[in-house]
Write a protein that holds these residues in place. Structure first.
Motif, short mmCIF file in Angstrom:
data_model
loop_
_atom_site.label_atom_id
_atom_site.label_comp_id
_atom_site.label_asym_id
_atom_site.label_seq_id
_atom_site.Cartn_x
_atom_site.Cartn_y
_atom_site.Cartn_z
N ARG A 1 27.81 25.34 49.12
CA ARG A 1 28.20 26.52 49.48
C ARG A 1 29.39 26.62 48.92
O ARG A 1 29.87 27.85 48.32
N ASP A 2 30.42 25.85 48.68
CA ASP A 2 31.75 26.18 48.13
C ASP A 2 31.63 26.48 46.80
O ASP A 2 32.65 27.43 46.48
N LEU A 3 30.72 26.26 46.01
CA LEU A 3 30.73 26.65 44.60
C LEU A 3 30.04 28.01 44.67
O LEU A 3 30.38 28.72 43.77
N TRP A 4 29.06 28.27 45.32
CA TRP A 4 28.51 29.64 45.38
C TRP A 4 29.44 30.65 45.83
O TRP A 4 29.68 31.76 45.41
N SER A 5 30.68 30.35 46.86
CA SER A 5 31.32 31.01 47.19
C SER A 5 32.61 31.36 46.41
O SER A 5 32.97 32.43 46.04
N ASN A 6 32.84 30.38 45.40
CA ASN A 6 33.71 30.30 44.36
C ASN A 6 33.50 31.55 43.37
O ASN A 6 34.13 32.34 42.95
N ALA A 7 31.87 31.20 42.97
CA ALA A 7 31.37 32.19 42.01
C ALA A 7 31.55 33.77 42.46
O ALA A 7 31.98 34.58 41.61
N GLU A 8 31.14 33.97 43.88
CA GLU A 8 31.23 35.31 44.17
C GLU A 8 32.54 35.88 44.40
O GLU A 8 32.92 36.90 43.98
N TRP A 9 33.78 34.90 44.69
CA TRP A 9 34.83 35.32 44.76
C TRP A 9 35.56 35.53 43.56
O TRP A 9 36.34 36.75 43.29
N LEU A 10 35.24 35.12 42.28
CA LEU A 10 35.50 35.35 41.03
C LEU A 10 35.27 36.68 40.45
O LEU A 10 35.95 37.24 39.78
N LYS A 11 34.08 37.02 41.20
CA LYS A 11 33.43 38.47 40.56
C LYS A 11 34.40 39.58 41.02
O LYS A 11 34.27 40.91 40.39
N TYR A 12 35.26 39.72 42.03
CA TYR A 12 36.01 40.32 42.46
C TYR A 12 37.44 40.21 42.06
O TYR A 12 38.39 41.03 42.39
N GLN A 13 37.78 39.42 41.40
CA GLN A 13 39.16 39.18 40.50
C GLN A 13 39.11 39.84 39.30
O GLN A 13 38.27 40.09 38.51
N THR A 14 40.24 40.42 39.06
CA THR A 14 40.27 41.27 37.77
C THR A 14 40.30 40.43 36.52
O THR A 14 40.13 40.90 35.34
N GLY A 15 40.32 39.05 36.70
CA GLY A 15 40.26 37.93 35.38
C GLY A 15 38.75 37.84 35.36
O GLY A 15 38.60 36.75 34.41
N PHE A 16 37.99 38.58 35.94
CA PHE A 16 36.41 37.85 35.99
C PHE A 16 35.87 38.28 34.35
O PHE A 16 35.13 37.31 34.04
N SER A 17 36.55 39.06 33.61
CA SER A 17 36.02 39.53 32.46
C SER A 17 36.28 38.14 31.36
O SER A 17 35.72 38.17 30.32
N CYS A 18 37.16 37.26 31.71
CA CYS A 18 37.46 36.02 31.00
C CYS A 18 36.87 34.95 31.44
O CYS A 18 36.98 33.98 30.81
N ALA A 19 36.01 35.12 32.50
CA ALA A 19 35.22 33.97 33.03
C ALA A 19 33.75 34.35 33.26
O ALA A 19 33.23 33.53 33.98
N GLN A 20 33.37 35.19 32.70
CA GLN A 20 31.87 35.72 33.00
C GLN A 20 30.96 34.68 32.51
O GLN A 20 29.97 34.39 33.17
N SER A 21 31.16 34.01 31.40
CA SER A 21 30.16 33.05 30.79
C SER A 21 30.09 31.77 31.83
O SER A 21 28.90 31.64 32.15
N GLN A 22 31.05 31.37 32.05
CA GLN A 22 31.01 30.27 33.05
C GLN A 22 30.55 30.32 34.45
O GLN A 22 29.67 29.50 34.95
N VAL A 23 30.71 31.58 35.03
CA VAL A 23 30.28 31.97 36.34
C VAL A 23 28.62 32.09 36.37
O VAL A 23 27.82 31.71 37.02
N ALA A 24 28.36 32.92 35.23
CA ALA A 24 26.76 33.19 34.99
C ALA A 24 26.14 31.76 34.82
O ALA A 24 24.96 31.61 35.35
#
Length: 323
Positions: A210-233
């Motif tokens: 659950r910690d990793l799922w939460s981390n992934a969702e949280w990153l989507k709301y950060q303005t730096g998400f565009s730099c980390a899209q590949s890894q999150v997906a």
């Protein structure tokens, strides 16, 4: 000479002959033993050389695989052990240790992969055909379509893996192919913005880490998400994949995939932070908000485990954090 003396002489001669034969046999045995030992050492030396070479090749490939990025382990929830209920008391393994081990093993540098032309699974015709449809959507790495393209690509890698298995049922292969086709269809129709950023957890899998799922969702709301899209997906699909392996085969088969997802999200955190810092927003990343995770029973439907998500999904959203 009397008869007893002659008999004694014959006995002594036979004993001497027997001893000579025994000595010869022992000498020959020693020679054979030495030959066998020499051959064994040679075989062991050859085996060690081959294994070392293979390990170098594997490490080199891993260093170039998009799904096995080598970063520091910072996740807070421990690896699962034997069941969703006991996931919090699972095996703990440090990605830093893995990194140190790989650094001790030299590996040749390989050229970077060109995403615009690379077909990851050419031997799997169904998967390769769909992978070819994704190539145009890798061009703009800042667009949301890149996130969806990488997610579809990871679903296809999952499908290819399932296709190579000898299991009679290919349920998860069909599911992974269907998810990839759904995303590709939307991309080709110019509907990337209408695709949900929430990853599907289908039947055959469930929610773990659950910690990793939460981390992934949280990153989507950060303005730096565009730099980390590949890894999150990729990490999100890997979490689905790992949980499905856990359901089917147990934690020993799922452990490496959970670690891969963890490394991907660690890398995503670092890249998002670096991206924001370069834009002059040094105050970008605060600590993730404290989350009261829903229970595994609530997420996975009680005893009906491995049937997909049954509870509220995704696991985290800004509204929940504010509450």
């Amino acid at each position: 000479m009397n008869k007893p003396a002659m008999n004694q002489k014959a006995v002594n001669k036979q004993a001497m002959t027997k001893n000579l034969k025994k000595s010869a046999i022992m000498k020959q045995g020693v020679q054979y033993s030495a030959l066998i030992a020499a051959m064994s050492f040679a075989v062991v030396g050859l085996h060690s050389t081959v294994v070392f070479a293979v390990e170098n090749d594997v490490v080199a490939v891993e260093n170039n695989m998009v799904t096995a990025e080598n970063v520091t382990n910072t996740a807070t929830e421990p690896m699962l052990n034997t069941s969703p209920v006991s996931v919090e008391n699972a095996v703990t393994s440090s990605a830093a240790d893995i990194t140190a081990e790989k650094e001790r093993t030299p590996s040749p540098s390989l050229p970077p992969i060109d995403e615009s032309t690379y077909i990851a699974n050419p031997k799997d015709k169904d998967v390769a055909a769909l992978q070819a449809h994704l190539l145009p959507f890798y061009a703009d790495k800042d667009a949301v379509q890149y996130y969806h393209a990488k997610k579809a690509a990871t679903w296809l890698s999952y499908a290819a893996h399932e296709g190579s298995e000898r299991a009679p049922k290919k349920t998860m292969r069909k599911t992974a192919l269907a998810e990839a086709e759904r995303i590709i269809s939307a991309l080709e129709q110019g509907q990337a913005d209408q695709l949900s950023l929430t990853t599907t957890v289908p039947k055959g899998s469930e929610v773990m880490r659950r910690d990793l799922w939460s981390n992934a969702e949280w990153l989507k709301y950060q303005t730096g998400f565009s730099c980390a899209q590949s890894q999150v997906a990729q990490a999100e699909v890997m979490l689905v994949w790992a949980a499905a392996e856990q359901c089917e085969l147990g934690w020993r088969h799922s452990r490496e995939k959970f670690l891969a997802a963890q490394r991907l999200l660690d890398k995503a955190n670092d890249q998002a932070l670096s991206c924001q810092s370069q834009q002059g927003q040094a105050t970008f990343r605060q600590d993730m908000p404290k989350i009261n995770y829903p229970s595994f029973d609530a997420l996975n439907g009680g005893q009906n485990i491995c049937q997909g998500v049954k509870g509220a999904w995704p696991i985290w959203a800004p509204a929940a954090a504010s509450e």
